[in-house]
Structures are given as C-alpha cells and as structure tokens.
Design a protein around this motif. Structure first.
Motif, mmCIF file in Angstrom:
data_model
loop_
_atom_site.group_PDB
_atom_site.id
_atom_site.type_symbol
_atom_site.label_atom_id
_atom_site.label_comp_id
_atom_site.label_asym_id
_atom_site.label_seq_id
_atom_site.Cartn_x
_atom_site.Cartn_y
_atom_site.Cartn_z
ATOM 1 N N GLU A 1 56.810 -53.465 -41.110
ATOM 2 C CA GLU A 1 57.881 -53.589 -40.108
ATOM 3 C C GLU A 1 58.297 -55.039 -39.869
ATOM 4 O O GLU A 1 59.326 -55.303 -39.261
ATOM 5 N N MET A 2 57.474 -55.988 -40.329
ATOM 6 C CA MET A 2 57.803 -57.403 -40.108
ATOM 7 C C MET A 2 59.023 -57.804 -40.912
ATOM 8 O O MET A 2 59.243 -57.303 -42.009
ATOM 9 N N GLU B 1 59.123 -63.321 -40.168
ATOM 10 C CA GLU B 1 57.952 -63.081 -39.313
ATOM 11 C C GLU B 1 56.671 -63.124 -40.148
ATOM 12 O O GLU B 1 55.624 -63.568 -39.663
ATOM 13 N N ASP C 1 56.016 -66.671 -40.413
ATOM 14 C CA ASP C 1 55.468 -67.143 -39.128
ATOM 15 C C ASP C 1 53.952 -66.913 -39.091
ATOM 16 O O ASP C 1 53.186 -67.783 -38.668
ATOM 17 N N LEU C 2 53.576 -65.711 -39.537
ATOM 18 C CA LEU C 2 52.158 -65.354 -39.492
ATOM 19 C C LEU C 2 51.349 -66.225 -40.459
ATOM 20 O O LEU C 2 50.265 -66.710 -40.120
ATOM 21 N N HIS D 1 63.237 -57.168 -44.543
ATOM 22 C CA HIS D 1 61.960 -56.722 -43.979
ATOM 23 C C HIS D 1 60.933 -56.508 -45.085
ATOM 24 O O HIS D 1 61.278 -56.251 -46.235
ATOM 25 N N SER E 1 59.018 -53.699 -32.534
ATOM 26 C CA SER E 1 58.324 -52.751 -33.406
ATOM 27 C C SER E 1 56.836 -53.055 -33.522
ATOM 28 O O SER E 1 56.047 -52.186 -33.827
ATOM 29 N N ASP E 2 56.428 -54.289 -33.302
ATOM 30 C CA ASP E 2 55.001 -54.616 -33.358
ATOM 31 C C ASP E 2 54.752 -55.946 -32.657
ATOM 32 O O ASP E 2 55.673 -56.588 -32.157
ATOM 33 N N PHE F 1 54.069 -58.777 -33.818
ATOM 34 C CA PHE F 1 54.512 -59.991 -34.522
ATOM 35 C C PHE F 1 55.999 -60.264 -34.334
ATOM 36 O O PHE F 1 56.528 -61.205 -34.896
ATOM 37 N N SER G 1 59.356 -61.629 -33.520
ATOM 38 C CA SER G 1 59.648 -63.008 -33.160
ATOM 39 C C SER G 1 60.861 -63.108 -32.262
ATOM 40 O O SER G 1 61.038 -64.089 -31.549
#
Lengths: 256, 640
Positions: free
Chosen positions: A30-31, A35, A38-39, A87, B275-276, B278, B280
């Motif tokens: 889903e990221m 993102e 970012d992680l 995504h 959605s989660d 993480f 941003s």
C-alpha cells in the motif's frame, strides 16, 4: 514485500557518483514509492548513515517536484503516473529496483537523486506568458473562447514541468515541455498578440540548453499527464510561421 | 508593553470603504517606486501575484522561494475552483451575497470590511486570470462555465477541470516570469527564509539559507511581504505538501508579529483515508465531488458487507437526513464533524473502518458515465491510482483531513502585521475566513491580496520612507540575526541524538490531531499543553540530524521547521482552550447544542484572539480585537 534497491549516490554536483545497494525488507504494497524511500531513509538514519536525498513535495502528482528514473523508466513503470503516485503494489516481492536521478546535461545533479531543472524556467521566462498588466483586463466574458480551444489549451496547460520528457528522451530534448507551454497560450485568443515572438523566443531558448528532437516519442510515453505529441507538431508549424512573420515584422520596423 | 491592535478599518459605508481608502492612501510617484526595494517570500498564488504586480508598478522586487521553481508552490494542488460574484448564471448572486455567505460560512468570526473587499475584488480576479490565458472551463458558446460548491446555493465557482489552483498559479507564475525577463524581479530559488530582521521597531530584511550550498545570507529591503502559506503540517498528516511549513511566519511571530486565531484549522471532509502507518500525507478529493456524490454509511454497526450488498434501506445518507436544505453540500466543518461522528460510532467503512462512502451510482444512472467522467475524470483516476479501487464501480471512501489553516499572522486592513513594514498575504495571514473557510475561497483570497490589495496598501507605507536607502546588511541587526541562524543550524547538527526528525514530527502530529483536531475538549487540550513541551525538550536533546550544513540536507531543513511546529502547537492548544465556545473549525465538545451543532458565544468571544510573543520562556499574551457586525445578523448557522 522485500525489495533490493540500487540507488545513485552523489555527494555534490562535482563529485563522482556511484551506485549503492540497500535491502528494504517489510515493505507494504500500500506504500507509495516515495513512502518506501522514506522508510529506507528512516532505517539509514537509525543506522547512522546519511539518508538518500530526493525531491518531493505535494505527493499527489501535480507540483512536478518529484522525478526518478526507476528501472530506467522516467517515473517508473505505470503509465500517466508521477513518481509520488506510484505504489509498491506495482512491483513484486523480491524485485531489484534501480533508482537514478533524471539524466540530462541540462539538469545537473545537485545531490544523490536531486537535479537542477532551472533551464525549464528559462524557457518560460523567454516568452511563456501573456503580458496583461494587472488592472487592465476587460470583463472575462468579453472574448468568447470556443470550448474546443479552451479544452485543447487546458490539455497542454496540464503539464507539471517535472522534466520526465527530457529524462526519457535519448536526445535530452525538451520539445514536449516547450510545446505544451507554447501551445497552451498560442491556442487561446488572448495569446495571439505575442504568438510569433513567443514561439521563436521560447524555441530558441530551449535550444540553448537541450538536445534536438528526432521524434522518438519517448517523452509522451513518460509524461505523467500524457501531453500529446500533437503539440510538438503544432509548435513546429508555429515556429516556421514565426520565422517568416517575425522577419517580415522586422522589415516593417521604422529605423531612426 | 502590551500591544494595541488597530485594524485601521476605513470609515464610511461598507460599500465605499475600499474605494475611499484607495483614494486616501498616499501614492509613490513612478520615478520614486524604483528606489524602493520589496522582498516577497513565497511564490504561491499570493506571493507570485504580489511580486508580479509590484514589479509592474516599478518597485524593485526580490522573490525568495525554497522550491526549485516558483511554479511548485502548494497553491498548485488546489483542485475545485475559485469563487467570484459575477452572477453569470443569473441565479441571484451578488457582491453582497458572496460577502454574506463568507461571513456566515466563517461562523461570524471575520472582519466585515475585509470580507466585503474580498467579495468586491472577486470579479476582477477572474478578468485578470482570463486575460493571462488561464484556461477556465467554457460553455459551448465560448463563455465561462460555473459550478456550485459547498456552503453556497448559487453557482459562482470558476474552474479549470480539477486543476484550478494549478492553472491560476501558472498564470501568476507566468506574469512573474515576464517580470523576471524584464529585469524588475530578481528570483532567489532554493532559498529558505530563517529569520526576520527588525530594527528600530520596523522590518528591515530577512536572513536566508541557500538550501543547496548551505550559505547563510542577509537581504535588506524597505518592506517584506510574507506569502508563505499555512501551518497544516503541524498535524504531520495533512493535505499540505511535504515541505509546507510555518517557519517564516513563526520566526516573524518571535520577532513581534502577533499570531491570530491559531486554533482555527480546517479539516477538509473529502480526503482519502490513511491506508497504513507509513502514510506520509493525505490526498484530497475535490469538494466538487459532493455536487454529485452521495455520502453514506451502513445503518448497522460493524457492517462488513461490501457496499454493493447493502440494500438502500440499510444505508444512512446522514447528511441528507440531517440537513435536508443543503444535504451533501453543507460547509466543510459540518461535513467533517458528521463523518467523525459516524466513524467514532463504529459505522466507518473500509479495511481500517476509517472512512465513509461517497457514492456516484445515482449520478451515473442519472447523467451517464460520460458526463461524470467529463466532470471528474481526473479525480477518479487519481483515486484509483492511490487506492486501486474503481470509483465508477465502487463508492469512494473518504475521511476528513487537515487542509487549511484560517489562523495566521494578525494583519490590519492594509495587510500589515503588528511589525511595521511586514505585510502578510494569503493563507499566512488570518484575515478573511473567520473560523471556517468556504470552498473555492482560498484561491480568491490569495489572488485578491496579491493582485489588488498589496499594490495599493504597500505604497501608503513606503511613501513615508522616501529618500532613505535600505539598512546596510553589515548593520549589527543583520549580523545578530545571521549569527542566531548559524547557531541554530550548528546546534541541530551537533545534538547527535538517537531519533530522526520525522519520528518527532509524527509524535507531535498524533498529539495535535488527537487533542486539537476536529473536536476539542478541556481535558485533551490540557493534556496537549502538558505533553508538548516535554516532547519538545526531548526533540531538542535527542534529535539526530546527520550530514553537514554546507550542502543539501533535508533532515536539517525539516529539523528547523519541526522545532517551530512544536512552539506553534502549544499556542494552538492554549488558544483552543481559552476559546470557550464552538465556532467553525473550532469545535469544543463542551459547547454544543442538543443536536450536536456548534454553539457560539457571541457575547464573550466575538473577537480576534491575537497572541503576542513574550520571549522563549514566557507564554504569549492574549490581545483582543473586538469584532462588530453591522451588516450581517449574527445567527446560529443553520444548513437544515
């Protein structure tokens, strides 16, 4: 998901760059792609290593700030999508992903994945405007604009100035960007007074910075807003007319 | 010494105030204009339009933006449209009606004179933008099209597909580019303002950091215009861009500019739910979708059926049920609060039960898929890209998210802050929207401020400084400010703690969202006031900023911004706690009607709360600007 990233790292404009490999376990589909980065950066910081610099701002595909070459494709594999809207569900578990900055001589690297796209602003400053002093505008409904013209102008004006067209082009040409800017204004009745000077000056400024167009069409494929190649054809036609018209106008200028 | 606030509202009837004032303002003759230097910080709608207009007049203008190009300012993301009282639709609109709707929509917490001027100027903005080549939507006859928008019963919204902000910003940016070409504007990109320089009680310049080289430089001018946007990112998750921040206005606040109504924040009803963990940022879906979409949740609690299997009789179209007159078009604060109510009740939808449905099935049956696609195609595409769900088949899931901040630096009618020579435009000021902004009014205000207000009012200020050059940047006022910035940068880099800047930003965001979000109460606000300083202490002693100060370093940039968010969050909580009433975006649970609607207290709170900085260790002091209403009757807002 577990992803293996190969990322371009470069400490400054004049430094020598290199690829570094990072393992990215526990990535959620889903990221968004950014993102995920970012992680990866959070984990780098935790490990005491400098995070990867990359550009991003609105993260909804409209500001044009972000832009990465992902596996050799500008903005990655999904059509009509800026990097920030991509995504991780578009990738598969265990995939190796190469991430590079935009590659073009006109876009010097600032650091890591960040490039300097100021050359695009120089093209707009050359003539990408309609001179309309504040206070002097007539009522907006005074000049009817055929819906078809307004719609076509809007199609061109949707350009977000991200530079993917340049990055995707084997010649690093900026024809699609410039054509979008030129035709947005040339298609409207309000843009007619400066049509020929605008076209010539913007095209010639573009050529100071960017390579030449040889009709590969990669720009359109990479464009997150799917700007049509037709605009390049229209700009080329306007450029030829502009050369003739501007020469005629120069000849008509009174000297002394 | 306590500040006194003089809004300098011109005398005379409401309809003549702006005209009379323009005549009374001193002019600067064209030859003298070039002797005045003006710094504009920010290149969004307000900043770019101000810079272009001031340069056209002949002033020497310098524009500073932290973006790589002025065109990337977050105004670009505004989707739905811009209001103007043109009455092109013959549906009963007028300047007075736009004025009235805006004051009422703002829950009677804005200045009548400012709002009337905004409504008066709204038509000129459309004329100006059209002349610049903004491709507004057209009817087949070639004339301009309009649509309706939340909080209004007339169609006065002009739009360019779902990208109105983008097109208006490009119009302003192109005018700015024209002036850069003429040499009347100097552009400094990738430069972040980190300090305001004040000497002898007035604004003399700014200190900036070059984000690429790390160089810290001083810039002097006769006046400084801040157009640096809102502070929604204090919540961490918001619809703001990643880099939007409050640093410029907060640094000015610390130098003496009063901060007004910090607790007035707007939570936009139609955003895509997180959605989660993480996540941003949150993405907004234009409010215009509420024109055709119907909002509902299942009547039953914990209903896990897919939406298509829930029969009509088991759905609760709660906005249509509670507000029959406005239905799905109630103003943003009302729509947001009601979504929170049903989700808190346990009737939320989606995998995390954190949304409500926005359903287009009826509209598609009525108008056909093509019509809906023509109106909202790009928004539907955006939704599908983010959620991997097709809104033509499945209803969208939406939930409120922080979107806009009505609070900001206090300004008078001339848009000047409490520091002479410091002007504040657009979302960065507090001026026109009261406690709640109506849809399609932000673009209107930013451009009114930039194109049509500041070009007049700044002249009135500058005319008194004729013949005086800007203060030299070698002056100790600049040196001290520069040293303070360098010191701050060094401190962040040498703290060498264990946690990232984002970690603290997220923690702060949770605290602010939970306690100073859509609904507030005394317990939560007191908790925030107690916990924010502790977290701030930890941030300053334990943040980890790697790398150096002399190259691009986004962690370092963020550290400065988050440090300012900490201070701002505390002030928001104190402002929200002191305002013992509910109004607009500020909903205090203790102050509601039996039906759960906001209950204002006009007798005790009909004022602007401006907070004056008293030093780092002393709480700000409250200064009140009373609000009086002569043309609008104060009523409880009702959209039933």
């Amino acid at each position: 998901m577990h992803i293996t990233l190969k990322v371009w790292r470069q400490t400054g404009p004049d430094a020598t760059g290199r690829f570094e490999t990072y393992e990215a376990p526990d990535i959620s589909p889903e990221m968004s792609f950014l993102e995920m980065l970012d992680l990866v950066n959070e984990r780098l910081i935790e490990a005491g290593r400098e995070p990867i610099e990359f550009d991003s701002d609105c993260r909804e595909g409209i500001c044009g700030t972000c832009g990465l070459m992902i596996n050799g494709q500008a903005h990655g594999p999904q059509r009509a999508t800026a990097t920030c809207q991509l995504h991780m569900r578009e990738f598969s578990d265990g995939e190796h992903i190469t991430v590079e900055p935009w590659r073009a001589a006109a876009f010097p690297i600032v650091k890591d994945l960040v490039v300097n796209r100021a050359a695009l602003d120089r093209i707009v400053e050359a003539g990408g405007f309609i001179t309309a002093r504040v206070g002097s505008a007539p009522d907006a409904n005074l000049i009817p604009v055929p819906k078809e013209s307004a719609d076509a102008a809007m199609d061109a004006a949707a350009c977000i100035g991200c530079g993917a067209c340049v990055a995707a082009c084997p010649n690093s040409a900026a024809q699609l960007f410039t054509a979008a800017k030129v035709q947005h204004l040339n298609l409207l009745p309000q843009g007619q007074a400066q049509r020929w000077s605008r076209t010539q000056e913007m095209v010639e400024t573009m050529e100071l910075f960017f390579g030449s167009c040889t009709n590969y069409g990669e720009c359109h494929e990479a464009c997150p807003k799917e700007i049509s190649l037709d605009f390049i054809a229209m700009m080329n036609r306007d450029y030829v007319k502009a050369m003739l018209t501007n020469r005629q106008r120069d000849g008509q200028k009174k000297v002394g | 010494m306590t500040l006194t606030l003089d809004a300098k509202i011109p005398s005379g009837p409401l309809t003549d105030k702006w005209n009379n004032h323009r005549f009374e303002l001193k002019l600067v003759n064209p030859n003298n204009k070039r002797k005045f230097k003006i710094i504009v910080v920010g290149s969004g709608l307000a900043g770019a339009s101000a810079a272009a207009s001031l340069a056209e007049l002949g002033y020497e203008v310098e524009v500073f933006t932290f973006h790589d190009s002025p065109r990337r300012a977050h105004s670009i993301a505004a989707q739905g449209g811009i209001n103007a009282a043109k009455n092109y639709q013959n549906d009963g609109d007028s300047v007075f009606r736009l004025f009235y709707d805006t004051v009422k929509g703002g829950d009677f917490r804005s200045r009548e004179a400012n709002v009337y001027r905004l409504a008066e100027l709204s038509g000129d903005i459309i004329d100006q933008a059209t002349a610049q080549g903004v491709p507004f939507a057209r009817e087949y006859g070639g004339l301009l099209a309009n649509r309706s928008f939340g909080g209004a019963q007339v169609s006065r919204t002009f739009y360019a597909r779902g990208q109105t902000g983008q097109q208006l910003l490009l119009g302003a940016y192109q005018s700015l580019a024209n002036q850069i070409r003429e040499g009347s504007v100097t552009l400094y990109n990738k430069m972040e303002m980190l300090e305001l320089v004040v000497e002898d009680g007035r604004t003399v310049g700014i200190i900036c950091r070059d984000l690429i080289s790390g160089e810290i430089s001083a810039h002097a001018a006769h006046a400084v215009v801040l157009a640096t946007g809102g502070y929604g990112n204090v919540y961490y998750l918001s619809t703001n861009a990643m880099n939007s921040n409050a640093t410029a206005i907060w640094r000015a606040h610390r130098k003496g500019a009063a901060f007004a109504n910090p607790c007035y924040t707007q939570i936009h009803p139609t955003c895509i739910p997180a959605s989660d963990e993480f996540q941003s940022k949150l993405t907004l879906m234009s409010e215009s979708l509420r024109n055709d979409g119907r909002i509902w949740v299942p009547k039953a609690y914990d209903d896990n059926r897919p939406p298509g299997e829930i029969p009509e009789a088991e759905r609760d179209y709660y906005l249509e049920r509670k507000y029959p007159a406005f239905g799905n078009l109630v103003p943003r604060d009302v729509a947001s609060r009601n979504a929170k109510l049903v989700v808190d009740e346990g009737r939320g939808v989606g995998p995390l039960k954190n949304g409500v449905y926005l359903d287009f099935a009826d509209a598609i049956t009525r108008d056909g898929r093509d019509t809906i696609e023509a109106k909202y195609g790009n928004l539907f595409d955006m939704y599908q890209r983010i959620t991997a769900e097709d809104p033509y088949d499945l209803p969208m899931r939406i939930y409120p998210a922080t979107h806009y901040t009505m609070g900001g630096l206090w300004v008078d009618y001339d848009l000047m802050s409490t520091i002479p020579g410091l002007f504040v435009l657009g979302e960065a000021n507090f001026s026109d929207h009261g406690a709640n902004r109506l849809g399609a009014s932000a673009l209107m205000q930013g451009l009114a401020d930039g194109y049509f207000v500041i070009p007049y009012t700044i002249g009135g200020y500058l005319s008194t400084f004729l013949g005086q050059p800007p203060l030299p940047t070698e002056h100790e006022a600049f040196e001290n400010a520069r040293r303070a910035v360098e010191e701050r940068t060094r401190t962040f880099l040498s703290t060498k703690g264990t946690r990232s800047v984002d970690y603290y930003h997220k923690e702060l965001g949770k605290l602010v969202w939970d306690n100073i979000g859509m609904a507030r109460n005394r317990t939560g606000l007191e908790k925030a006031i107690a916990e924010i300083p502790a977290l701030r202490e930890e941030f300053h002693s334990n943040v980890r900023v790697l790398g150096s100060g002399d190259s691009l370093n986004s962690s370092l940039e963020k550290a400065g911004r988050v440090a300012d968010f900490f201070e701002l969050a505390e002030l928001m909580a104190r402002d929200a706690l002191h305002r013992e009433e509910s109004c607009g975006g500020h909903f205090r649970e203790e102050h509601q009607t039996a039906e759960g609607e906001a209950r204002r207290d006009d007798e005790n709170f009909s004022y602007v709360a401006a907070w004056e900085w008293k030093g780092p260790d002393t709480p700000q002091e409250l200064v009140k600007e009373p609000l009086t209403f002569e043309h609008v009757e104060l009523t409880q807002r009702s959209y039933k």
